[in-house]
Design an enzyme around this catalytic site. Structure first.
Site, PDB file in Angstrom:
ATOM      1  N   ASP A 159      -2.070   9.301 -10.677  1.00 50.05           N
ATOM      2  CA  ASP A 159      -1.978   8.231 -11.674  1.00 50.05           C
ATOM      3  C   ASP A 159      -0.538   7.988 -12.101  1.00 50.05           C
ATOM      4  OD1 ASP A 159      -4.695   7.904 -11.614  1.00 50.05           O
ATOM      5  OD2 ASP A 159      -5.096   8.871 -13.542  1.00 50.05           O
TER       6      ASP A 159
ATOM      7  N   GLU B  91      -4.778   2.414  -4.210  1.00 47.49           N
ATOM      8  CA  GLU B  91      -3.316   2.392  -4.122  1.00 47.49           C
ATOM      9  C   GLU B  91      -2.800   1.108  -3.470  1.00 47.49           C
ATOM     10  OE1 GLU B  91      -4.678   4.554  -0.335  1.00 47.49           O
ATOM     11  OE2 GLU B  91      -5.377   4.153  -2.372  1.00 47.49           O
TER      12      GLU B  91
ATOM     13  N   ASP C 142       0.845  -1.192   0.000  1.00 45.49           N
ATOM     14  CA  ASP C 142       0.000   0.000   0.000  1.00 45.49           C
ATOM     15  C   ASP C 142       0.884   1.247   0.000  1.00 45.49           C
ATOM     16  OD1 ASP C 142      -3.018   0.858   0.584  1.00 45.49           O
ATOM     17  OD2 ASP C 142      -1.698   2.186   1.708  1.00 45.49           O
ATOM     18  N   ILE C 143       0.604   2.154  -0.922  1.00 51.52           N
ATOM     19  CA  ILE C 143       1.383   3.390  -1.007  1.00 51.52           C
ATOM     20  C   ILE C 143       1.036   4.292   0.179  1.00 51.52           C
ATOM     21  CG2 ILE C 143       1.884   5.430  -2.408  1.00 51.52           C
ATOM     22  CD1 ILE C 143       1.071   3.821  -4.868  1.00 51.52           C
TER      23      ILE C 143
ATOM     24  N   ASN D 152      -2.918  12.884  -4.036  1.00 51.01           N
ATOM     25  CA  ASN D 152      -4.059  13.270  -4.869  1.00 51.01           C
ATOM     26  C   ASN D 152      -4.614  14.639  -4.471  1.00 51.01           C
ATOM     27  OD1 ASN D 152      -4.258  11.144  -6.683  1.00 51.01           O
ATOM     28  ND2 ASN D 152      -5.520   9.906  -5.329  1.00 51.01           N
TER      29      ASN D 152
END
Length: 312
Positions: free
Chosen positions: A207, A233, A190-191, A198
């Site tokens: 993106d 993500e 997971d980022i 965002n």
């Protein structure tokens, strides 16, 4: 179809939904080195054409005997009209025969019940309520099905397979792990702080980060690994044949690959990190795909809670 695992895959090489050389595998994308290789050797594939909700999609036949029935077989069909050991595809010369194994409801080729039948490219095979088309891997029709299947099972942004494909493939990988007595590991990735990327820079920059993230992880994947975009993500990496220590090492390599160099975006160079949760299939007690994913997700939550940018 495998990403180049080039596994599903014209999508970059990486975690393949192919499986090892002994198992049926997803077909490589048309035009890829793997696809050209298949065409040259005239191997064969099965394309599921009914039910429309795909369970198996496209399967490349590589082994000499490929069994269909309940989970201990090479291909498990969740259908009460499919017998425990329903049928086998047996290599014969440069092709395959379909051999019924005394199934309760029989095996049909082009609508006719058979005990043994030599298969030709384009034949339909019906097993229970499932219907497949048997095709030469190098045929125009198989390439068409590859293209369609790739379009609905791959995430176009990141090059990873999508969640739908993951949930179709994971039960097969667990069954294969049990059948071959091989370890299996799952890593949830997971980022970190992706929402703030965002919110601060916009979704187009987000993106760009997702695209580069997928690319960096794919460069570390072996042919037999499977990388999927689980949602947003969050990603899932399935490592066939990897024990606990190997899975931890892989997760740490991925973490360093992400954190070691800033991501180039339209908003400039951005620092990006990720958290990782690792779970390994326990052969002593049966585990479902949900169990394995839940365990990995719990470890991911722990990594987040302990400060992010780490492996648990």
């Amino acid at each position: 179809m495998t990403p180049t695992r080039s596994a599903l895959p014209g999508i970059p090489t990486f975690a393949s939904p192919y499986g090892d050389e002994e198992d049926a595998t997803l077909l490589a994308p048309a035009g890829s080195p793997r696809s050209n290789e298949l065409a040259a050797t005239q191997e064969c594939c099965l394309v599921q054409i009914y039910p429309p909700d795909m369970v198996n999609g496209m399967l490349l036949l590589e082994q000499d005997v490929f069994s269909i029935g309940e989970p201990e077989n090479d291909l498990s069909l969740p259908d009460s009209s499919v017998s425990r050991r329903h049928a086998e595809f047996r290599r014969s010369g440069c092709g395959y025969d379909l051999v019924d194994q005394g199934s309760t409801n029989g095996s049909l080729v082009n609508g006719q019940p058979v005990s043994v039948a030599r298969l030709q490219s384009g034949d339909t095979v019906k097993l229970g309520h499932y219907m497949f088309k048997f095709l030469s891997a190098g045929s125009v029709e198989s390439q068409y099905h590859e293209t369609v299947y790739s379009a609905i099972t791959r995430d176009a942004l990141t090059g990873a397979v999508n969640r739908r494909y993951l949930m179709e493939a994971l039960p097969r990988e667990i069954a294969r792990s049990a059948r071959q007595a091989c370890p299996l590991a799952v890593i949830m990735l997971d980022i970190d702080h992706f929402k703030s990327i965002n919110d601060t820079h916009g979704h187009l920059v987000g993106d760009e980060v997702l695209r580069e993230f997928g690319k960096r992880v794919q460069t570390l994947c072996r042919e037999e690994d499977l990388l999927a975009r689980y949602g947003g993500e969050e990603f899932c990496l399935v490592l066939f044949g990897s024990e606990h220590a190997e899975a931890i090492e892989m997760a740490e390599r991925c973490r360093c690959q992400i954190a070691s160099q800033r991501f180039s975006t339209a908003a400039g160079e951005l620092p990006v990190t990720a958290s990782f949760g690792v779970a390994v299939l326990q052969t002593a007690s049966p585990q479902t795909p949900h169990d394995l994913l839940h365990q990995a997700d719990q470890q991911l939550y722990k990594a987040k809670h302990q400060g992010r940018n780490q492996v648990c």
